[in-house]
Scaffold this motif. Sequence first.
Motif, PDB file in Angstrom:
ATOM      1  N   LEU A   1      12.325   7.934   2.821  1.00 12.70           N
ATOM      2  CA  LEU A   1      11.828   8.130   1.579  1.00 12.70           C
ATOM      3  C   LEU A   1      12.534   7.464   0.434  1.00 12.70           C
ATOM      4  O   LEU A   1      11.641   7.453  -0.598  1.00 12.70           O
ATOM      5  CB  LEU A   1      11.978   9.734   1.126  1.00 12.70           C
ATOM      6  CG  LEU A   1      11.099  10.903   2.384  1.00 12.70           C
ATOM      7  CD1 LEU A   1      11.475  12.102   2.419  1.00 12.70           C
ATOM      8  CD2 LEU A   1       9.421  10.752   1.592  1.00 12.70           C
ATOM      9  N   ALA A   2      13.516   6.927   0.371  1.00  9.88           N
ATOM     10  CA  ALA A   2      13.915   6.074  -0.684  1.00  9.88           C
ATOM     11  C   ALA A   2      13.173   4.876  -0.937  1.00  9.88           C
ATOM     12  O   ALA A   2      13.457   4.451  -2.149  1.00  9.88           O
ATOM     13  CB  ALA A   2      15.459   5.805  -0.535  1.00  9.88           C
ATOM     14  N   GLN A   3      12.303   4.556  -0.024  1.00 13.37           N
ATOM     15  CA  GLN A   3      11.572   3.227  -0.202  1.00 13.37           C
ATOM     16  C   GLN A   3      10.603   3.220  -1.189  1.00 13.37           C
ATOM     17  O   GLN A   3       9.928   4.219  -1.152  1.00 13.37           O
ATOM     18  CB  GLN A   3      10.983   2.766   1.123  1.00 13.37           C
ATOM     19  CG  GLN A   3      12.334   2.251   2.208  1.00 13.37           C
ATOM     20  CD  GLN A   3      13.371   1.673   1.777  1.00 13.37           C
ATOM     21  OE1 GLN A   3      13.251   0.511   1.243  1.00 13.37           O
ATOM     22  NE2 GLN A   3      14.712   2.068   1.870  1.00 13.37           N
TER      23      GLN A   3
ATOM     24  N   LEU B   1       0.942  -1.362  -0.114  1.00 12.45           N
ATOM     25  CA  LEU B   1      -0.100  -0.183  -0.039  1.00 12.45           C
ATOM     26  C   LEU B   1       1.130   1.312   0.205  1.00 12.45           C
ATOM     27  O   LEU B   1       1.881   1.471   0.606  1.00 12.45           O
ATOM     28  CB  LEU B   1      -1.120  -0.022   1.233  1.00 12.45           C
ATOM     29  CG  LEU B   1      -2.053  -1.208   1.316  1.00 12.45           C
ATOM     30  CD1 LEU B   1      -2.734  -1.053   2.608  1.00 12.45           C
ATOM     31  CD2 LEU B   1      -2.763  -1.106   0.217  1.00 12.45           C
ATOM     32  N   PRO B   2       0.437   2.362  -0.704  1.00 10.20           N
ATOM     33  CA  PRO B   2       1.193   3.694  -0.806  1.00 10.20           C
ATOM     34  C   PRO B   2       1.243   4.115   0.675  1.00 10.20           C
ATOM     35  O   PRO B   2       0.310   3.942   1.457  1.00 10.20           O
ATOM     36  CB  PRO B   2       0.248   4.462  -1.368  1.00 10.20           C
ATOM     37  CG  PRO B   2      -0.476   3.580  -2.373  1.00 10.20           C
ATOM     38  CD  PRO B   2      -0.794   2.176  -1.291  1.00 10.20           C
ATOM     39  N   VAL B   3       2.499   4.646   1.150  1.00  7.06           N
ATOM     40  CA  VAL B   3       2.824   5.110   2.387  1.00  7.06           C
ATOM     41  C   VAL B   3       3.050   6.655   2.173  1.00  7.06           C
ATOM     42  O   VAL B   3       3.794   6.987   1.510  1.00  7.06           O
ATOM     43  CB  VAL B   3       3.907   4.308   3.211  1.00  7.06           C
ATOM     44  CG1 VAL B   3       4.370   4.879   4.242  1.00  7.06           C
ATOM     45  CG2 VAL B   3       3.514   2.701   3.407  1.00  7.06           C
ATOM     46  N   VAL B   4       2.615   7.224   3.317  1.00  2.61           N
ATOM     47  CA  VAL B   4       3.210   8.855   3.700  1.00  2.61           C
ATOM     48  C   VAL B   4       3.733   8.607   5.247  1.00  2.61           C
ATOM     49  O   VAL B   4       3.138   7.870   5.965  1.00  2.61           O
ATOM     50  CB  VAL B   4       2.188   9.797   3.619  1.00  2.61           C
ATOM     51  CG1 VAL B   4       1.777  10.045   2.086  1.00  2.61           C
ATOM     52  CG2 VAL B   4       0.784   9.312   4.605  1.00  2.61           C
ATOM     53  N   LEU B   5       4.779   9.477   5.341  1.00  4.73           N
ATOM     54  CA  LEU B   5       5.389   9.202   6.650  1.00  4.73           C
ATOM     55  C   LEU B   5       4.897  10.294   7.543  1.00  4.73           C
ATOM     56  O   LEU B   5       4.852  11.403   7.209  1.00  4.73           O
ATOM     57  CB  LEU B   5       6.941   9.283   6.352  1.00  4.73           C
ATOM     58  CG  LEU B   5       7.649   8.529   5.422  1.00  4.73           C
ATOM     59  CD1 LEU B   5       8.986   8.880   5.414  1.00  4.73           C
ATOM     60  CD2 LEU B   5       7.672   7.061   6.243  1.00  4.73           C
TER      61      LEU B   5
ATOM     62  N   LEU C   1       5.422  12.993   2.580  1.00  6.07           N
ATOM     63  CA  LEU C   1       5.160  13.194   4.237  1.00  6.07           C
ATOM     64  C   LEU C   1       4.003  13.863   4.440  1.00  6.07           C
ATOM     65  O   LEU C   1       3.267  14.546   3.605  1.00  6.07           O
ATOM     66  CB  LEU C   1       6.514  14.362   4.581  1.00  6.07           C
ATOM     67  CG  LEU C   1       7.864  14.057   4.346  1.00  6.07           C
ATOM     68  CD1 LEU C   1       8.606  15.064   4.543  1.00  6.07           C
ATOM     69  CD2 LEU C   1       8.204  12.779   5.078  1.00  6.07           C
ATOM     70  N   VAL C   2       3.405  13.530   5.628  1.00  7.60           N
ATOM     71  CA  VAL C   2       2.492  14.535   6.376  1.00  7.60           C
ATOM     72  C   VAL C   2       2.885  14.646   7.768  1.00  7.60           C
ATOM     73  O   VAL C   2       3.126  14.008   8.627  1.00  7.60           O
ATOM     74  CB  VAL C   2       0.868  13.378   6.619  1.00  7.60           C
ATOM     75  CG1 VAL C   2       0.023  14.156   7.325  1.00  7.60           C
ATOM     76  CG2 VAL C   2       0.685  12.923   5.241  1.00  7.60           C
TER      77      VAL C   2
END
Length: 286
Positions: free
Chosen positions: A253-255, A230-234, A261-262
């Motif tokens: 962020l390289a993954q 699934l798409p991820v925001v940190l 980011l949030v």
Amino acid sequence: MLRHLVARRVRAPEAIAEAAAGRVRPESPFNDQGRVMVIAADHPARGALAAGGDPMAMADRGELLERLCLALERPGVTGVLATADVLDDLLLLGVLDGKTVLGSMNRTGLAGSSFEIDDRFACYDAETLARMRFDGGKTLTRICLDDPATPSVLENTARAVNELADRKLIALVEPFLSVRSDGRVKNNLSPDAVIKSITIAAGLGRTSAYTWLKLPVVADMERVLASSTLPVVLLGGEVTDPDAAFAAWQQALAQPTVQGLVVGRSLLYPRDGDVAKAVDTAVGLL
């Protein structure tokens, strides 16, 4: 600013819906670099007002709105995450054109309360998010294996995922494996605990087509992020060492699953008070 907002709310409450109807929606949730940079400001509705050592930092609504407006105008910032009271103010201020708008859906697990895990959905619902022409909804999904409220938390999250997906809106799920210690809820941020929270949250709902995850940056992020497609925001959280936090964000962020980011308090209330600089630094990591 405050006089203007109060006057509009008193004399023309319908102006909020009109502003939502006229808002220019973004063509994409991504910026020119293909990344997401969302400013979070849904903390006050959970009674979490502290930032940078000040326990009441976010209590001044006028100051919070000024900081939000400044952050939203910085290049590379794609959107905002907040509850209805904040987003209604931002609509009246006319600063949401071209921005992704995410509504926070459950804030009843008040910070420090005895019922913190029982985080019911009393803010935005999918129907309202769609009517307001917003772009998605966010859930805080804390999983406490010793708390009997956890099944209802998971059920309500699944319902939100389903109802948002039915409307083709993003379901941004923020999962934690939580424990109660000394009467307070604490999130277990070990890699294994975060992985377990991811695998549980990713499986909620009858489809995952519109589900994104909002995850903390912890140790061994490559292994953590390998647990789902699934798409991820940190998420940013409360940052005590900005340099270390920025370095950790940059590495994560390289993954491949990470889309951006949030971040809220660490950018809106930086130690040096320079909101623009903090936001620009975060955008630079993207």
